[in-house]
Scaffold this motif. Structure first.
Motif, PDB file in Angstrom:
ATOM      1  N   GLY A  40     -37.643 -44.543 -51.574  1.00  0.00           N
ATOM      2  CA  GLY A  40     -37.567 -45.875 -52.158  1.00  0.00           C
ATOM      3  C   GLY A  40     -37.027 -45.855 -53.573  1.00  0.00           C
ATOM      4  N   ARG A  41     -37.542 -44.930 -54.403  1.00  0.00           N
ATOM      5  CA  ARG A  41     -37.075 -44.835 -55.789  1.00  0.00           C
ATOM      6  C   ARG A  41     -35.610 -44.426 -55.840  1.00  0.00           C
ATOM      7  NH1 ARG A  41     -42.007 -41.963 -56.267  1.00  0.00           N
ATOM      8  NH2 ARG A  41     -43.673 -43.172 -57.268  1.00  0.00           N
ATOM      9  N   LEU A  42     -35.259 -43.438 -55.017  1.00  0.00           N
ATOM     10  CA  LEU A  42     -33.873 -42.983 -54.990  1.00  0.00           C
ATOM     11  C   LEU A  42     -32.961 -44.104 -54.506  1.00  0.00           C
ATOM     12  CD1 LEU A  42     -31.773 -40.749 -55.279  1.00  0.00           C
ATOM     13  CD2 LEU A  42     -32.319 -40.020 -52.943  1.00  0.00           C
ATOM     14  N   GLY A  43     -33.410 -44.836 -53.508  1.00  0.00           N
ATOM     15  CA  GLY A  43     -32.609 -45.947 -53.002  1.00  0.00           C
ATOM     16  C   GLY A  43     -32.375 -47.004 -54.063  1.00  0.00           C
ATOM     17  N   ARG A  44     -33.432 -47.300 -54.835  1.00  0.00           N
ATOM     18  CA  ARG A  44     -33.274 -48.295 -55.904  1.00  0.00           C
ATOM     19  C   ARG A  44     -32.325 -47.811 -56.984  1.00  0.00           C
ATOM     20  NH1 ARG A  44     -38.764 -49.049 -54.593  1.00  0.00           N
ATOM     21  NH2 ARG A  44     -39.455 -47.535 -56.168  1.00  0.00           N
ATOM     22  N   LEU A  45     -32.413 -46.530 -57.333  1.00  0.00           N
ATOM     23  CA  LEU A  45     -31.506 -45.968 -58.331  1.00  0.00           C
ATOM     24  C   LEU A  45     -30.065 -46.027 -57.840  1.00  0.00           C
ATOM     25  CD1 LEU A  45     -30.950 -44.458 -60.983  1.00  0.00           C
ATOM     26  CD2 LEU A  45     -31.474 -42.309 -59.775  1.00  0.00           C
ATOM     27  N   CYS A  46     -29.862 -45.681 -56.584  1.00  0.00           N
ATOM     28  CA  CYS A  46     -28.511 -45.736 -56.020  1.00  0.00           C
ATOM     29  C   CYS A  46     -28.013 -47.174 -55.924  1.00  0.00           C
ATOM     30  CB  CYS A  46     -28.493 -45.081 -54.638  1.00  0.00           C
ATOM     31  SG  CYS A  46     -28.759 -43.292 -54.649  1.00  0.00           S
ATOM     32  N   ALA A  47     -28.921 -48.104 -55.597  1.00  0.00           N
ATOM     33  CA  ALA A  47     -28.530 -49.516 -55.503  1.00  0.00           C
ATOM     34  C   ALA A  47     -28.104 -50.050 -56.867  1.00  0.00           C
ATOM     35  CB  ALA A  47     -29.691 -50.337 -54.947  1.00  0.00           C
ATOM     36  N   VAL A  48     -28.852 -49.699 -57.909  1.00  0.00           N
ATOM     37  CA  VAL A  48     -28.474 -50.117 -59.264  1.00  0.00           C
ATOM     38  C   VAL A  48     -27.127 -49.524 -59.639  1.00  0.00           C
ATOM     39  CG1 VAL A  48     -29.059 -49.906 -61.715  1.00  0.00           C
ATOM     40  CG2 VAL A  48     -30.831 -50.488 -60.059  1.00  0.00           C
ATOM     41  N   THR A  49     -26.915 -48.251 -59.293  1.00  0.00           N
ATOM     42  CA  THR A  49     -25.641 -47.593 -59.576  1.00  0.00           C
ATOM     43  C   THR A  49     -24.494 -48.298 -58.855  1.00  0.00           C
ATOM     44  OG1 THR A  49     -26.788 -45.466 -59.809  1.00  0.00           O
ATOM     45  CG2 THR A  49     -24.405 -45.393 -59.503  1.00  0.00           C
ATOM     46  N   THR A  50     -24.727 -48.647 -57.602  1.00  0.00           N
ATOM     47  CA  THR A  50     -23.701 -49.370 -56.831  1.00  0.00           C
ATOM     48  C   THR A  50     -23.391 -50.714 -57.466  1.00  0.00           C
ATOM     49  OG1 THR A  50     -24.512 -48.308 -54.805  1.00  0.00           O
ATOM     50  CG2 THR A  50     -23.105 -50.245 -54.538  1.00  0.00           C
ATOM     51  N   GLY A  51     -24.435 -51.424 -57.895  1.00  0.00           N
ATOM     52  CA  GLY A  51     -24.222 -52.707 -58.554  1.00  0.00           C
ATOM     53  C   GLY A  51     -23.434 -52.574 -59.843  1.00  0.00           C
ATOM     54  N   LEU A  52     -23.746 -51.544 -60.626  1.00  0.00           N
ATOM     55  CA  LEU A  52     -23.020 -51.325 -61.882  1.00  0.00           C
ATOM     56  C   LEU A  52     -21.550 -50.998 -61.626  1.00  0.00           C
ATOM     57  CD1 LEU A  52     -25.657 -49.248 -63.886  1.00  0.00           C
ATOM     58  CD2 LEU A  52     -24.916 -51.586 -64.363  1.00  0.00           C
ATOM     59  N   VAL A  88     -28.349 -40.010 -60.633  1.00  0.00           N
ATOM     60  CA  VAL A  88     -28.400 -39.877 -59.175  1.00  0.00           C
ATOM     61  C   VAL A  88     -28.125 -38.438 -58.760  1.00  0.00           C
ATOM     62  CG1 VAL A  88     -27.234 -40.489 -57.018  1.00  0.00           C
ATOM     63  CG2 VAL A  88     -27.817 -42.271 -58.678  1.00  0.00           C
ATOM     64  N   LEU A  89     -27.098 -37.844 -59.331  1.00  0.00           N
ATOM     65  CA  LEU A  89     -26.720 -36.477 -58.975  1.00  0.00           C
ATOM     66  C   LEU A  89     -27.821 -35.489 -59.325  1.00  0.00           C
ATOM     67  CD1 LEU A  89     -24.538 -34.596 -57.895  1.00  0.00           C
ATOM     68  CD2 LEU A  89     -23.552 -34.513 -60.190  1.00  0.00           C
ATOM     69  N   VAL A  90     -28.391 -35.610 -60.510  1.00  0.00           N
ATOM     70  CA  VAL A  90     -29.459 -34.692 -60.940  1.00  0.00           C
ATOM     71  C   VAL A  90     -30.684 -34.847 -60.048  1.00  0.00           C
ATOM     72  CG1 VAL A  90     -31.095 -34.188 -62.794  1.00  0.00           C
ATOM     73  CG2 VAL A  90     -28.673 -34.532 -63.329  1.00  0.00           C
ATOM     74  N   ARG A  91     -31.068 -36.079 -59.759  1.00  0.00           N
ATOM     75  CA  ARG A  91     -32.265 -36.312 -58.947  1.00  0.00           C
ATOM     76  C   ARG A  91     -32.097 -35.739 -57.540  1.00  0.00           C
ATOM     77  NH1 ARG A  91     -36.421 -39.901 -59.767  1.00  0.00           N
ATOM     78  NH2 ARG A  91     -37.751 -40.270 -57.935  1.00  0.00           N
ATOM     79  N   ILE A  92     -30.940 -35.953 -56.947  1.00  0.00           N
ATOM     80  CA  ILE A  92     -30.717 -35.468 -55.584  1.00  0.00           C
ATOM     81  C   ILE A  92     -30.658 -33.943 -55.558  1.00  0.00           C
ATOM     82  CG2 ILE A  92     -28.998 -35.340 -53.734  1.00  0.00           C
ATOM     83  CD1 ILE A  92     -28.418 -38.286 -54.202  1.00  0.00           C
ATOM     84  N   LEU A 105     -24.761 -43.589 -50.296  1.00  0.00           N
ATOM     85  CA  LEU A 105     -25.988 -42.947 -50.780  1.00  0.00           C
ATOM     86  C   LEU A 105     -27.169 -43.913 -50.746  1.00  0.00           C
ATOM     87  CD1 LEU A 105     -24.756 -40.774 -53.788  1.00  0.00           C
ATOM     88  CD2 LEU A 105     -26.051 -39.961 -51.806  1.00  0.00           C
ATOM     89  N   THR A 106     -26.927 -45.152 -51.136  1.00  0.00           N
ATOM     90  CA  THR A 106     -27.989 -46.164 -51.128  1.00  0.00           C
ATOM     91  C   THR A 106     -28.539 -46.358 -49.722  1.00  0.00           C
ATOM     92  OG1 THR A 106     -26.936 -47.322 -52.970  1.00  0.00           O
ATOM     93  CG2 THR A 106     -28.564 -48.550 -51.691  1.00  0.00           C
ATOM     94  N   LEU A 107     -27.652 -46.502 -48.748  1.00  0.00           N
ATOM     95  CA  LEU A 107     -28.082 -46.737 -47.372  1.00  0.00           C
ATOM     96  C   LEU A 107     -28.784 -45.518 -46.782  1.00  0.00           C
ATOM     97  CD1 LEU A 107     -24.960 -48.678 -46.045  1.00  0.00           C
ATOM     98  CD2 LEU A 107     -27.165 -49.621 -46.748  1.00  0.00           C
ATOM     99  N   ARG A 108     -28.284 -44.336 -47.082  1.00  0.00           N
ATOM    100  CA  ARG A 108     -28.926 -43.129 -46.560  1.00  0.00           C
ATOM    101  C   ARG A 108     -30.288 -42.893 -47.197  1.00  0.00           C
ATOM    102  NH1 ARG A 108     -24.194 -38.512 -45.637  1.00  0.00           N
ATOM    103  NH2 ARG A 108     -23.339 -39.475 -43.734  1.00  0.00           N
ATOM    104  N   ALA A 109     -30.416 -43.175 -48.485  1.00  0.00           N
ATOM    105  CA  ALA A 109     -31.700 -43.014 -49.157  1.00  0.00           C
ATOM    106  C   ALA A 109     -32.728 -43.965 -48.547  1.00  0.00           C
ATOM    107  CB  ALA A 109     -31.552 -43.266 -50.654  1.00  0.00           C
TER     108      ALA A 109
END
Length: 317
Positions: free
Chosen positions: A172-184, A219-223, A291-295
């Motif tokens: 969930g946290r990773l998905g939110r981080l990826c979603a914010v990244t996608t939005g940016l 995102v890269l560091v967390r994954i 990444l967002t969808l897979r997370a």
């Protein structure tokens, strides 16, 4: 036979045509973005002054011998866009004929409505000579490409059945981080369109470039730190990181080439540089969306929801 296996099995046996069409649609939409970038960079957007005709001709019957100079770029843009529209219609029909997931059927309808809207905006931009419509046209182009990528993912064999992977605790946290990244990244694409069409707001474009770079690194560091053994996440994360490096270099080159005389690039080289910068941003958007969808799919929440559904079906039966 286990409870719940029927729907999964029927989805697995569904027609492969929606996925094939979605892949082709995404693959045709990507070069359309590049052609659209060339049209903007060359100032060819108004080379054909009428719409939906081309100098009075039916668009599909315009003589190839007359496609010279900027007319070639603008008319090619219209022809490829027409192919994208036809493919979107075919995909929507295929989804409604063979897809059991109702939300995915309606997502196909959304893609069809968006491509129609995109075509109308592009035409009105020519007829009304309104630069603001050109910015909206560029913004919707990126959104439509992201939607075609989503449709490609959702119609794939992996997404046609329930998740089989072991869930990750921080999905969930990773998905939110990826979603914010996608939005940016998407906001950055819009600001890039503003900059390309008006020459303004370079400050906002640079600021969001820094935000995008920061979030991609996070995102890269967390994954890599928490899920280094999960190739479904590490591979697109590494691709996103590589695209970021490429995009930063292209962005620096575009800035100095367009706004200063430092590089002294010929116009042809500058056009290719800025257009490649545009489509690299589109690839970043698509990769971050993946990444967002897979997370989300690998999240514990998804697994719990599926387990709850199975238990409910067992007890109700």
């Amino acid at each position: 036979m286990s409870v719940g296996a029927g729907p999964a099995q029927s989805r697995a046996n569904a027609s492969v045509w929606p996925h094939r069409l979605a892949v082709v649609l995404a693959c045709v939409t990507f070069p359309l973005l590049f052609i659209g970038g060339l049209v903007t960079s060359k100032g060819a957007g108004l080379a054909v002054p009428d719409w939906p005709t081309t100098f009075g001709y039916n668009m599909f019957l315009y003589p190839w011998s007359k496609m010279v100079g900027n007319i070639f770029y603008e008319h090619s843009h219209r022809l490829v866009a027409s192919v994208v529209g036809l493919l979107t219609i075919a995909l929507t029909v295929a989804l409604w004929r063979s897809e059991r997931r109702h939300w995915l059927r309606w997502l196909g309808v959304a893609a069809l409505l968006l491509v129609i809207l995109q075509g109308v905006i592009g035409g009105l931009r020519v007829v009304l000579l309104e630069n603001t419509l050109a910015i909206f046209h560029a913004a919707f182009a990126q959104a439509f490409f992201a939607l075609t990528v989503s449709l490609t993912i959702f119609t794939s064999a992996e997404w046609s059945v329930e998740p089989q992977d072991i869930p990750i605790a921080d999905g969930g946290r990773l998905g939110r981080l990826c979603a914010v990244t996608t939005g940016l990244i998407y906001v950055q694409a819009i600001l890039g369109a503003v900059l390309r069409h008006t020459g303004e707001r370079v400050d906002a474009h640079l600021f969001f470039a820094a935000l995008v770079a920061l979030h991609v690194v996070l995102v890269l560091v967390r994954i890599m730190k928490l899920h280094g053994d999960l190739s479904k996440l590490t591979r697109p994360a590494c691709v996103l990181g590589a695209l970021l490096l490429l995009q930063l270099m292209l962005g620096v080159g575009s800035y100095f080439g367009k706004f200063t005389s430092t590089l002294g690039l010929p116009m042809g080289a500058l056009v290719m540089l800025t257009t490649t910068h545009l489509v690299t941003g589109a690839l970043m958007l698509a990769t971050s969306l993946l990444l967002t969808l897979r997370a989300y799919r690998l999240s514990t929440t998804t697994k719990v929801a599926i387990g709850h559904k199975v238990l409910t079906e067992q007890f109700s039966g």
